[in-house]
Design a protein around this motif. Structure first.
Motif, PDB file in Angstrom:
ATOM      1  N   PHE A 446      42.260  73.702  30.503  1.00 26.05           N
ATOM      2  CA  PHE A 446      43.497  74.667  30.445  1.00 26.05           C
ATOM      3  C   PHE A 446      43.980  75.002  31.855  1.00 26.05           C
ATOM      4  CE2 PHE A 446      40.709  75.908  26.860  1.00 26.05           C
ATOM      5  CZ  PHE A 446      41.717  75.847  25.787  1.00 26.05           C
ATOM      6  N   THR A 447      43.434  74.180  32.924  1.00 22.51           N
ATOM      7  CA  THR A 447      43.983  74.294  33.965  1.00 22.51           C
ATOM      8  C   THR A 447      45.127  73.191  34.606  1.00 22.51           C
ATOM      9  OG1 THR A 447      42.204  72.989  35.111  1.00 22.51           O
ATOM     10  CG2 THR A 447      41.835  75.481  34.911  1.00 22.51           C
ATOM     11  N   LEU A 448      45.253  72.300  33.674  1.00 29.56           N
ATOM     12  CA  LEU A 448      45.854  71.140  33.872  1.00 29.56           C
ATOM     13  C   LEU A 448      47.566  71.154  34.012  1.00 29.56           C
ATOM     14  CD1 LEU A 448      44.657  68.494  31.326  1.00 29.56           C
ATOM     15  CD2 LEU A 448      44.527  68.283  33.773  1.00 29.56           C
ATOM     16  N   GLY A 449      48.046  72.314  33.382  1.00 28.24           N
ATOM     17  CA  GLY A 449      49.370  72.542  33.685  1.00 28.24           C
ATOM     18  C   GLY A 449      49.435  73.738  34.773  1.00 28.24           C
ATOM     19  N   ASN A 450      48.551  73.992  35.200  1.00 28.87           N
ATOM     20  CA  ASN A 450      48.612  75.228  36.227  1.00 28.87           C
ATOM     21  C   ASN A 450      48.916  74.818  37.542  1.00 28.87           C
ATOM     22  OD1 ASN A 450      48.022  77.414  38.178  1.00 28.87           O
ATOM     23  ND2 ASN A 450      47.539  78.726  36.183  1.00 28.87           N
ATOM     24  N   SER A 451      49.770  74.834  38.330  1.00 28.54           N
ATOM     25  CA  SER A 451      50.158  74.492  39.614  1.00 28.54           C
ATOM     26  C   SER A 451      48.870  75.068  40.596  1.00 28.54           C
ATOM     27  CB  SER A 451      51.614  74.714  40.241  1.00 28.54           C
ATOM     28  OG  SER A 451      51.774  76.265  40.302  1.00 28.54           O
ATOM     29  N   GLU A 452      48.294  76.202  40.432  1.00 26.68           N
ATOM     30  CA  GLU A 452      47.346  76.694  41.231  1.00 26.68           C
ATOM     31  C   GLU A 452      46.180  75.771  41.288  1.00 26.68           C
ATOM     32  OE1 GLU A 452      47.831  79.723  42.875  1.00 26.68           O
ATOM     33  OE2 GLU A 452      49.806  79.762  42.163  1.00 26.68           O
ATOM     34  N   PHE A 453      45.921  74.984  40.262  1.00 29.10           N
ATOM     35  CA  PHE A 453      44.543  74.510  40.451  1.00 29.10           C
ATOM     36  C   PHE A 453      44.700  72.949  40.164  1.00 29.10           C
ATOM     37  CE2 PHE A 453      43.992  78.765  38.362  1.00 29.10           C
ATOM     38  CZ  PHE A 453      43.311  79.104  39.136  1.00 29.10           C
ATOM     39  N   PRO A 454      44.858  72.363  41.314  1.00 29.76           N
ATOM     40  CA  PRO A 454      44.915  70.826  41.335  1.00 29.76           C
ATOM     41  C   PRO A 454      43.620  70.186  40.806  1.00 29.76           C
ATOM     42  CG  PRO A 454      45.730  71.681  43.376  1.00 29.76           C
ATOM     43  CD  PRO A 454      44.998  72.544  42.637  1.00 29.76           C
ATOM     44  N   VAL A 455      43.885  68.932  40.300  1.00 28.33           N
ATOM     45  CA  VAL A 455      42.678  67.982  40.086  1.00 28.33           C
ATOM     46  C   VAL A 455      41.864  67.707  41.084  1.00 28.33           C
ATOM     47  CG1 VAL A 455      41.779  65.822  38.801  1.00 28.33           C
ATOM     48  CG2 VAL A 455      43.661  67.321  37.887  1.00 28.33           C
ATOM     49  N   SER A 456      42.641  67.098  42.007  1.00 30.78           N
ATOM     50  CA  SER A 456      42.245  66.804  43.403  1.00 30.78           C
ATOM     51  C   SER A 456      43.434  66.566  44.230  1.00 30.78           C
ATOM     52  CB  SER A 456      41.309  65.481  43.450  1.00 30.78           C
ATOM     53  OG  SER A 456      42.251  64.468  43.005  1.00 30.78           O
ATOM     54  N   TRP A 457      43.118  66.608  45.570  1.00 32.34           N
ATOM     55  CA  TRP A 457      44.557  66.696  46.666  1.00 32.34           C
ATOM     56  C   TRP A 457      44.926  65.119  46.273  1.00 32.34           C
ATOM     57  CZ3 TRP A 457      45.782  71.221  47.054  1.00 32.34           C
ATOM     58  CH2 TRP A 457      44.663  72.042  47.797  1.00 32.34           C
ATOM     59  N   GLU A 458      44.207  64.021  46.119  1.00 30.49           N
ATOM     60  CA  GLU A 458      44.392  62.775  45.990  1.00 30.49           C
ATOM     61  C   GLU A 458      45.416  62.663  44.539  1.00 30.49           C
ATOM     62  OE1 GLU A 458      40.375  62.365  47.756  1.00 30.49           O
ATOM     63  OE2 GLU A 458      41.378  63.624  46.470  1.00 30.49           O
ATOM     64  N   ASN A 459      44.700  63.218  43.583  1.00 28.89           N
ATOM     65  CA  ASN A 459      45.687  63.400  42.496  1.00 28.89           C
ATOM     66  C   ASN A 459      47.068  64.011  42.427  1.00 28.89           C
ATOM     67  OD1 ASN A 459      46.354  64.962  39.516  1.00 28.89           O
ATOM     68  ND2 ASN A 459      45.271  63.072  38.957  1.00 28.89           N
ATOM     69  N   GLU A 460      47.269  64.939  43.229  1.00 24.90           N
ATOM     70  CA  GLU A 460      48.344  65.813  43.595  1.00 24.90           C
ATOM     71  C   GLU A 460      49.535  64.869  44.310  1.00 24.90           C
ATOM     72  OE1 GLU A 460      49.748  69.032  42.674  1.00 24.90           O
ATOM     73  OE2 GLU A 460      47.854  68.336  41.265  1.00 24.90           O
ATOM     74  N   ILE A 461      48.816  63.985  45.284  1.00 30.37           N
ATOM     75  CA  ILE A 461      49.563  63.043  46.211  1.00 30.37           C
ATOM     76  C   ILE A 461      50.169  62.221  45.288  1.00 30.37           C
ATOM     77  CG2 ILE A 461      49.531  61.447  48.115  1.00 30.37           C
ATOM     78  CD1 ILE A 461      47.290  63.187  49.266  1.00 30.37           C
ATOM     79  N   LYS A 462      49.182  61.473  44.444  1.00 36.10           N
ATOM     80  CA  LYS A 462      49.703  60.591  43.541  1.00 36.10           C
ATOM     81  C   LYS A 462      50.818  60.869  42.624  1.00 36.10           C
ATOM     82  CE  LYS A 462      45.196  57.801  43.254  1.00 36.10           C
ATOM     83  NZ  LYS A 462      44.289  57.351  42.387  1.00 36.10           N
ATOM     84  N   LEU A 463      50.785  62.053  41.908  1.00 40.15           N
ATOM     85  CA  LEU A 463      51.897  62.447  40.974  1.00 40.15           C
ATOM     86  C   LEU A 463      53.137  62.977  41.513  1.00 40.15           C
ATOM     87  CD1 LEU A 463      52.488  65.667  40.271  1.00 40.15           C
ATOM     88  CD2 LEU A 463      49.916  65.613  39.985  1.00 40.15           C
ATOM     89  N   TRP A 464      53.336  63.546  42.675  1.00 39.94           N
ATOM     90  CA  TRP A 464      54.153  63.611  43.278  1.00 39.94           C
ATOM     91  C   TRP A 464      54.805  62.490  43.999  1.00 39.94           C
ATOM     92  CZ3 TRP A 464      56.434  67.923  41.558  1.00 39.94           C
ATOM     93  CH2 TRP A 464      55.712  68.882  41.158  1.00 39.94           C
ATOM     94  N   THR A 465      54.136  61.612  44.584  1.00 40.06           N
ATOM     95  CA  THR A 465      54.857  60.421  44.780  1.00 40.06           C
ATOM     96  C   THR A 465      55.351  59.477  43.704  1.00 40.06           C
ATOM     97  OG1 THR A 465      53.065  60.103  46.523  1.00 40.06           O
ATOM     98  CG2 THR A 465      53.893  58.133  45.643  1.00 40.06           C
ATOM     99  N   PHE A 466      54.856  59.631  42.511  1.00 39.11           N
ATOM    100  CA  PHE A 466      55.260  58.958  41.462  1.00 39.11           C
ATOM    101  C   PHE A 466      56.562  59.618  40.986  1.00 39.11           C
ATOM    102  CE2 PHE A 466      56.325  59.115  36.958  1.00 39.11           C
ATOM    103  CZ  PHE A 466      55.801  57.839  36.523  1.00 39.11           C
ATOM    104  N   LEU A 467      56.648  60.788  40.990  1.00 38.49           N
ATOM    105  CA  LEU A 467      58.008  61.563  40.777  1.00 38.49           C
ATOM    106  C   LEU A 467      58.930  61.214  41.947  1.00 38.49           C
ATOM    107  CD1 LEU A 467      59.250  63.715  39.003  1.00 38.49           C
ATOM    108  CD2 LEU A 467      58.541  65.353  40.557  1.00 38.49           C
ATOM    109  N   GLU A 468      58.720  61.327  42.909  1.00 38.35           N
ATOM    110  CA  GLU A 468      59.539  60.901  44.209  1.00 38.35           C
ATOM    111  C   GLU A 468      60.118  59.680  44.123  1.00 38.35           C
ATOM    112  OE1 GLU A 468      59.453  60.289  49.068  1.00 38.35           O
ATOM    113  OE2 GLU A 468      57.747  60.810  47.770  1.00 38.35           O
ATOM    114  N   THR A 469      59.250  58.652  43.759  1.00 37.83           N
ATOM    115  CA  THR A 469      59.720  57.218  43.818  1.00 37.83           C
ATOM    116  C   THR A 469      60.485  56.912  42.432  1.00 37.83           C
ATOM    117  OG1 THR A 469      57.557  56.666  44.872  1.00 37.83           O
ATOM    118  CG2 THR A 469      58.671  55.129  43.836  1.00 37.83           C
TER     119      THR A 469
END
Length: 646
Positions: A446-469
């Motif tokens: 239930f936290t997956l869609g909540n921006s307050e609770f990342p899976v991990s910092w590495e995961n956040e970096i990957k997903l935003w890199t994906f979107l940017e690219t």
């Protein structure tokens, strides 16, 4: 059955939406659609009368052309990159038919303005409200309603009784009824039924709807009316596939119904038997497409499609849905969106439609569209080693492994659903196990869609890199830059349609540019968090309020919307929220009906070769970060339209 499935592709009903009435009862939120363009309705050219010299074409020659058109439009979908070639071929056949049908279409004497007094008189005679407004020309916005007195916000100023509406039910009770009862296509496609109903009544000098039909535009600015070079401006955009499909489906439907009208015994008394041109059908389809609305049947037991005279003269602006259907008084009712002074134009809100939807289905571009977006289809490749684990996590979150999402014009550019998908999309095997195994796994979903609770910092970096690219790569597929588009828009000799096409193309790029920039900013932010060794936010019992009681989409829990898995190339509908401002008796609310959306399809397999190099660059920096595992507490738990007609 194949004929039925193929023909069902032109019109799509917008999703039904639920909301509560003022008395607390649940009601059905229904899409709608008046007439307008960019806060205005579609501008049109009113043709003068004059049937011209009728072309002499033998029935056999015309039927041969119709058969050729039907066969061409019924062929298998062209291979990738061949869609434009197919469009040119279909258009060539249509132009041959149009040339031979020149002068055969029904047109009314005089200008459109001549018929507005009759429209107002007819409406008043039939019990509609007419004392607070009149029809007026607002220049570039086209025709609309002008207040003839001061009108207060939320004041009920317009109502239209059912007997004035053109509906699927009135079509069944008309001369079209016998054919309707025997043709599965008509029974399955209320939109097409309305289009043919409109044509039959237009050809009937005694029709009770003539005051309404005569007030409609003779032409529209939907892409069905574009010249070939104007359609070509849309090549490379997300919208172009829908534009080409719309033309192909319209041509196919016309060929099917032309043949049906000429050969089916139940069509022997239809006025269309003597004259049914492609231009007639294109006009009727555009009239319905830009004006159709869903209303309840008289018993309230189901919904039906309708054209709502006079109300469909209102132009669009930002706001909330203020139109509903009052079952007790059996009429469509509209309350004022805001205060209007005498002589001001009265607007309504068509719903949360993108500019692609406005252009394709309404014929206008809305410059200040707060709901603009582009569609992107993402999917986890079934050949990927972690597919089963990712698909299971997504399923628990109520998200399919293949789904259509949107990139929005506003910040944040992604929804809670897309955030959740990208988090799972970028998870490592160990991270996936955390969301599948253990006592807290179900709570973490239930936290997956909540921006307050990342899976991990590495995961956040990957997903935003994906979107940017990914957004940056999509931008490279356009043949022009945003600056080149802006320069083109400064040219004074652009046709209206070319200008709209360039505006739409530029708007798509601007959304992708913002998404890429947002992805970069978020990536840099989380890279800094990782470098600093910042602890991950912990999900506690007290955080349930954050998940369930906020209006910020990025903080909503999954499951947020009902998403359905789709096959490659298909589109799903996503429910959106709207509000009913009408009085207590208004049980149904109406917004402009959606008819289709552009789709950009991508799968993990397709994009990994573009994005993985960027993800790999994270490399060793991600290994230095220590993932903080939150102690999760138990938790639970989630617009179109109308058209622009002028």
């Amino acid at each position: 059955m194949n004929e039925l499935r193929t023909l069902l592709s032109l019109f799509r009903s917008a999703p039904h939406q639920r909301l509560c009435c003022s008395d607390g009862r649940e009601s059905l939120m229904l899409p709608s659609c008046p007439s307008s363009t960019m806060g205005k309705k579609s501008r049109v050219k009113t043709q003068k009368s004059g049937s011209g010299a009728c072309a002499v074409v033998s029935p056999k020659e015309m039927m041969n052309l119709i058969a050729e058109l039907l066969q061409k439009c019924s062929s298998a979908a062209p291979s990738a990159g061949k869609e434009w070639e197919e469009y040119i071929q279909i258009r060539g056949l249509v132009e041959k038919i149009r040339k031979k049908q020149k002068g055969l279409s029904i047109i009314f004497e005089g200008s459109r303005d001549d018929y507005f007094p009759d429209l107002m008189s007819w409406a008043q005679e039939n019990g509609a409200s007419c004392d607070g407004f009149t029809v007026a020309n607002f220049g570039t916005e086209g025709y609309g309603l002008r207040a003839t007195r001061d009108i207060k916000a939320e004041e009920l100023f317009l109502w239209i009784p059912r007997k004035m509406l053109m509906t699927v039910e009135s079509a069944q009770a008309s001369v079209l009824g016998p054919l309707y009862s025997q043709d599965r296509i008509l029974q399955a496609m209320g939109n097409v039924t309305l289009a043919l109903h409109l044509l039959c009544e237009r050809a009937n000098p005694a029709s009770s709807w003539l005051p309404y039909i005569r007030s409609l535009p003779q032409e529209y600015d939907t892409p069905l009316f574009y010249q070939q070079d104007e359609v070509q401006v849309l090549l490379g955009t997300q919208a172009v596939q829908d534009v080409l499909s719309q033309y192909k489906n319209t041509a196919r439907q016309y060929a099917y119904f032309y043949k049906l009208v000429q050969t089916h015994p139940a069509a022997s008394k239809l006025p269309l038997k003597d004259s049914f041109t492609f231009d007639d059908y294109r006009w009727a389809v555009s009239s319905v497409m830009t004006r159709q609305n869903q209303i309840p049947t008289e018993d309230g037991g189901r919904i039906t499609l309708a054209l709502i005279p006079l109300w469909d003269m209102c132009n669009h602006t930002n706001g909330l849905i203020t139109t509903g259907y009052n079952l007790e008084d059996d009429r469509c009712e509209c309350v004022a969106l805001q205060d209007y002074k005498e002589n001001e134009q009265i607007y309504i809100f068509y719903g949360t439609r993108s500019n692609a939807e406005f252009v394709i289905h309404n014929g206008f571009f809305f410059q200040d569209n707060a709901h603009d977006r582009v569609k992107i289809k993402l999917g986890v490749s079934k050949s990927e080693r972690l597919y089963a684990m990712k698909a299971e996590v997504l399923a628990r979150a109520g998200i399919p492994a293949s789904c259509i999402f949107a990139l929005h014009c506003n910040e944040p550019p992604i929804s809670a659903q897309l955030l959740a998908f990208l988090r799972v999309f970028c998870m490592t095997e160990e991270e996936l196990k955390d969301y599948l195994l253990g006592d807290s796994a179900i709570n973490k979903i239930f936290t997956l869609g909540n921006s307050e609770f990342p899976v991990s910092w590495e995961n956040e970096i990957k997903l935003w890199t994906f979107l940017e690219t990914r957004a940056a790569l999509l931008l490279k597929t356009y043949k022009t830059t945003s600056q080149e588009d802006r320069s083109m828009l400064e040219k004074p000799d652009l046709t209206l349609h070319s200008r709209v096409a360039i505006q739409l193309r530029l708007a798509e790029k601007q959304i992708l540019e913002k998404a890429s920039a947002s992805g970069r900013a978020k990536r840099l932010r989380f890279e800094k968090k990782l470098e600093e060794g910042a602890p991950l936010p912990r999900y506690e019992e007290s955080d349930i309020a954050l998940l369930e009681n906020t209006d910020a989409d990025a903080k909503l829990p999954i499951i947020l919307h009902k998403l359905e898995e789709v096959e490659e190339g298909q589109e799903i509908q996503v429910e959106e929220h709207s509000h009913l401002l009408n009085g207590e008796k208004a049980v149904y609310a109406l917004d402009m009906e959606a008819n289709g959306e552009p789709v950009q399809e991508e799968t993990e397999e397709q994009v990994s070769k573009d994005v993985n190099p960027a993800l790999d660059s994270i490399g060793s920096s991600t290994q230095k970060g220590q993932r903080q595992v939150a102690d999760l507490s138990a938790s639970r738990t989630e617009d179109d339209p109308k058209e622009n007609s002028e």
